[in-house]
Design an enzyme around this catalytic site. Sequence first.
Site, PDB file in Angstrom:
ATOM      1  N   GLU B  60      33.349  53.835  73.837  1.00 27.27           N
ATOM      2  CA  GLU B  60      34.072  54.612  74.847  1.00 27.27           C
ATOM      3  C   GLU B  60      33.307  54.579  76.158  1.00 27.27           C
ATOM      4  OE1 GLU B  60      33.419  55.676  71.758  1.00 27.27           O
ATOM      5  OE2 GLU B  60      35.435  55.465  70.928  1.00 27.27           O
ATOM      6  N   HIS B 129      39.818  64.424  64.708  1.00 27.63           N
ATOM      7  CA  HIS B 129      41.071  63.863  65.225  1.00 27.63           C
ATOM      8  C   HIS B 129      41.998  64.980  65.694  1.00 27.63           C
ATOM      9  CE1 HIS B 129      39.427  60.943  62.366  1.00 27.63           C
ATOM     10  NE2 HIS B 129      39.991  60.015  63.093  1.00 27.63           N
TER      11      HIS B 129
END
Lengths: 410, 337
Positions: B60, B129
């Site tokens: 990321e 998540h």
Amino acid sequence: MMEYAPLSLHVPEPEVRPGDTPDFSRVVIPRAGSVARPPVDVDPKDIRDLAYSIIRVLNRDGEAVGDWAGTLTDDELKEGLRHMMTLRAFDARMLTAQRQGKTSFYMQHMGEEAVSCAFRRAMEPGDMNFPTYRQAGLLIAGGYPMVDMMNQIFSNEADPIKGRQLPVMYASKEHGFFSISGNLGTQFVQAVGWAMASAIRNDTRIAAGWIGDGSTAESDFHAALVFASTYRAPVVLNIVNNQWAISTYQGIARGGSGTFAARGLGFGLPALRVDGNDYLAVHAVAKWAVERARRGLGPTLVEYVTYRVGAHSTSDDPSAYRPKTESDAWPLGDPVIRLRNHLIKRGLWSEDRHKQMEAEIMDGVVAAQKEAERHGTLHSGGKPSVRDMFEGVYAEMPPHLRRQRQKAGV
Amino acid sequence: MPRMTMIEAIRSAMDVSMGRDETVVVFGEDVGYFGGVFRCTAGLQQKYGKSRCFDAPISELGIVGTAIGMAAYGLKPCVEVQFADYVYPAYDQIVSEAARIRYRSNGQFTCPIVIRMPTGGGIFGGQTHSQSPEALFTHVSGLKVVVPSNPRDAKGLLIAAIEDPDPVIFLEPKRLYNGPFDGHHDRPVTPWSKHEFGEVPEDHFTVPLGKAEIRREGAAVTVLAYGTMVYVAQAAAEDTGIDAEVIDLRTLLPLDLDAIVKSVKKTGRCVVVHEATLTSGFGAELAALVQEHCFYHLETPIQRVTGWDTPYPHAQEWDYFPGPRRVGEALVAAMEG
């Protein structure tokens, strides 16, 4: 049953500390001219040894020798000397200015002038550097006005970045110098992104990323190498190994890796080490790496082996962690003296001309400083307006900032 | 007008933007050939080529860091972080770099990037998540933060975000990808194909950043919500019969304070809801702003309904999720004082 001794943590230590005799015997210095220059389209796996050697051009006698010599004309060499001496004079004046309270902070380049000054010459207009705080030679050698640098250092009314950044965190799009962050390592991967963009747009411009030995430990370094390698970005990735990350010797970041350049080998990148105090060698290697990038041959990792002669910054005192005379023992010498000796050896220069140029340069720096000081210094004279503090956070000022500016009464 | 799920609307926004402006590039983990784990980028690589829509390494930091460099070059990257929960390795690049480059270079360099990421819970995603990290971005000067609640807004806001000259954090409530989930997890969700906001113009249009929208007009109490909680708030109003005015903030930074103040001055009561944890959540900012600007109009204390201050659990998802029952209780409390 097998018996194990208790484990213990290995914490690397430099060979010497304050009070000890400086010792650089661990730094293996190959003879100048001994490393062959491969073609730019060489298969990286055929030059893995370059990650463990040091490319050098200038020998002890001031002669330029070997395959890597001959990339610069006589005039370019003289100009290179002028750039390095200008950077040194600039540093000297700004260090004094900081001590006089004209600014809060300064970072000098002493000993590392060749790295950024020679690299700049290998780049073309339109290329982009993503520098750290110790590559002002990119600006000096690129013709950026010293007055503007000083205006930034003094955070005065003419500061091109409106007093918003710590001194020496310059930015100049026009001069291919990306805004310096201060958060270490972040720019390395941004350089890869810029280079990827150039490739996406089928441009021919290239980028150069800069990082110090200590900051190679940041994740940004790893990400940069992954992305550069994966997308074969047209970028030169420069590690300036000046042996010290503030008080931490380079062995703490390097760990068990033989060299910083060797980190590139696992990514399949050509990885070169170069004598960072040798203006000619730095330029030759930079030119080689820039050429690879521009020809679409991909990224190159370069480690400049040099030494930080001065303190990390004006907030640092190196005598607390390394021998005071360590820089005198540094085996690669001083970049200014080495280039001067080379030019003298070739009959292009003399001690007198050197002294004369030194004086001329200092006059120029002093004049620039006078001009900059007319626009103010950190605590006196003109300064950026408080209104400027609220400007430029966004392209258009959002309502909440407008309300805050009103509250601040500006 | 075509009907789209939120996924299709988001894809359409990128498609339209890439078609109009060749400096728009899209990349992220699994984004290229496969089209994204939620399929938001499906077909874009085939249509625009591998150099404009491609797979990224699992980094990321690298995705955002290279996007910043691309933006400095002059591109408009719209990158995907696979889950908002994964954005933290990129946090330094977002906070110290993307958000400040315009300011610190006095506009010489800018950072017109969009960082898209699925946010929020309700899909049994557990702690990695399900998070809603919006407050970590609304605290950062230089960023814009957008949370759409329906396909039409998602497309219009995403196009506006891509065209915006500054970095935008674009949080996509993943529980809304296929339908307007109202927190009644034991009931079937109406698909977007049967919802008025599932009607999305095919072509280019924008929904301006910084403008809230009233989703349910009411006179009794103002509910400030965004993303999934817009529907939870509406369900709570229906369930309790309290005539709540539900405001969908849509953009958290910059915030449409005028819309908030106007509504609270009308109702005299305010409930703030979000999925994210309570302490230092965006609700704290909303509550502070409401009391600063509407103090003398408030009849009762401002209520906050949020996720608990725990990591997002797996088995206890519906005990954690601030569903219609809890929001309903807050509405009652706001009415009773």
